[in-house]
Design an enzyme around this catalytic site. Sequence first.
Site, short mmCIF file in Angstrom:
data_model
loop_
_atom_site.label_atom_id
_atom_site.label_comp_id
_atom_site.label_asym_id
_atom_site.label_seq_id
_atom_site.Cartn_x
_atom_site.Cartn_y
_atom_site.Cartn_z
N ARG A 99 18.14 33.08 49.73
CA ARG A 99 19.43 32.45 49.47
C ARG A 99 19.29 30.95 49.22
NH1 ARG A 99 22.83 36.47 52.45
NH2 ARG A 99 25.02 35.94 52.18
N ARG A 138 37.37 43.88 51.98
CA ARG A 138 36.17 44.61 52.41
C ARG A 138 36.29 45.03 53.87
NH1 ARG A 138 30.27 42.16 51.48
NH2 ARG A 138 30.90 40.52 52.90
N ARG A 182 31.76 30.25 52.33
CA ARG A 182 30.61 31.03 51.85
C ARG A 182 30.45 30.90 50.34
NH1 ARG A 182 32.05 36.57 53.81
NH2 ARG A 182 29.99 37.27 53.14
P1 AMP Z 1 25.58 38.73 54.29
O1 AMP Z 1 25.82 39.97 55.06
O2 AMP Z 1 24.37 38.83 53.37
O3 AMP Z 1 26.80 38.23 53.54
O4 AMP Z 1 25.20 37.59 55.35
C1 AMP Z 1 26.14 37.20 56.35
C2 AMP Z 1 25.76 35.85 56.90
O5 AMP Z 1 24.45 35.92 57.50
C3 AMP Z 1 25.66 34.72 55.90
O6 AMP Z 1 26.92 34.14 55.60
C4 AMP Z 1 24.72 33.75 56.62
O7 AMP Z 1 25.39 33.08 57.66
C5 AMP Z 1 23.73 34.72 57.27
N1 AMP Z 1 22.62 35.01 56.35
C6 AMP Z 1 22.30 36.21 55.78
N2 AMP Z 1 21.22 36.11 55.00
C7 AMP Z 1 20.82 34.81 55.06
C8 AMP Z 1 19.79 34.07 54.45
N3 AMP Z 1 18.92 34.64 53.60
N4 AMP Z 1 19.69 32.74 54.75
C9 AMP Z 1 20.54 32.15 55.60
N5 AMP Z 1 21.56 32.79 56.19
C10 AMP Z 1 21.71 34.11 55.93
#
Ligand code: AMP
Length: 229
Positions: A99, A138, A182
Amino acid sequence: MQQTAKAATVPVIVLLGAPGAGKGTQAQRLVERYGMVHVSTGDMLRAAVAAGTELGRLAKQYMDAGALVPDEVVIGIVRERLMSADVQERGVLLDGFPRTLAQAEALAEVLPGVNLPSPTVVDLKVSDDELVERLSTRRMCRSCGAIYNLRYDGLDVGDACPKCGGEVYQRDDDKPEAIRERLRVYHAQTAPLIEYYRQRGQLVEVEASGTPEEVGEVVMAALVRPVGG
Ligand code: AMP
């Protein structure tokens, strides 16, 4: 020698895209079809939060605010996961990682070290208006992590998950304040990865505003073509 030959045959796919672009949904479809291991950093962090581990306590403060968990923490958990036997055998689909540029660079370093090939990177493209709409409708299963949408699936908070019977809920970071943050973080820190992978000839771009089924067909068709083709 033998290990190197095997490594070249297992798939390594990265699903790029903003929050709500459909990474998790398409990941579920791809792993069902091709059998690679689904590694979602978001799911791993949510599991750590639910289990109340030290990692979970650290991650929660960032996640609730819609911010990214620090690179070194996320890179550490992905590096460890990529070394496990199932990934070595079946290949991996990375969902939500990398990310940031630092994470992409770390991944490029880690993969050859664990005998895995460079990733094919699929960017799921969706307009910001559609992302906000998708994220606010969602819903997710608290037990198995299946992803639903109020609009398409008619499932809401408190319903039973059709896959496992678990409780359907709304993620805290799918509420309006966190959604805005986000998307801001995505544009500032993750969107530059599109150019990073394009320059390296690893990027496949997919128009992802259709239904999960429509987008799934396009993703699968794109993955059987050579990258850049
Ligand atoms: P997601 O389910 O992929 O939308 O991730 C939910 C949250 O987890 C994100 O908003 C971040 O706070 C954290 N997160 C997930 N993947 C990453 C990553 N690769 N780097 C940093 N934070 C992450």
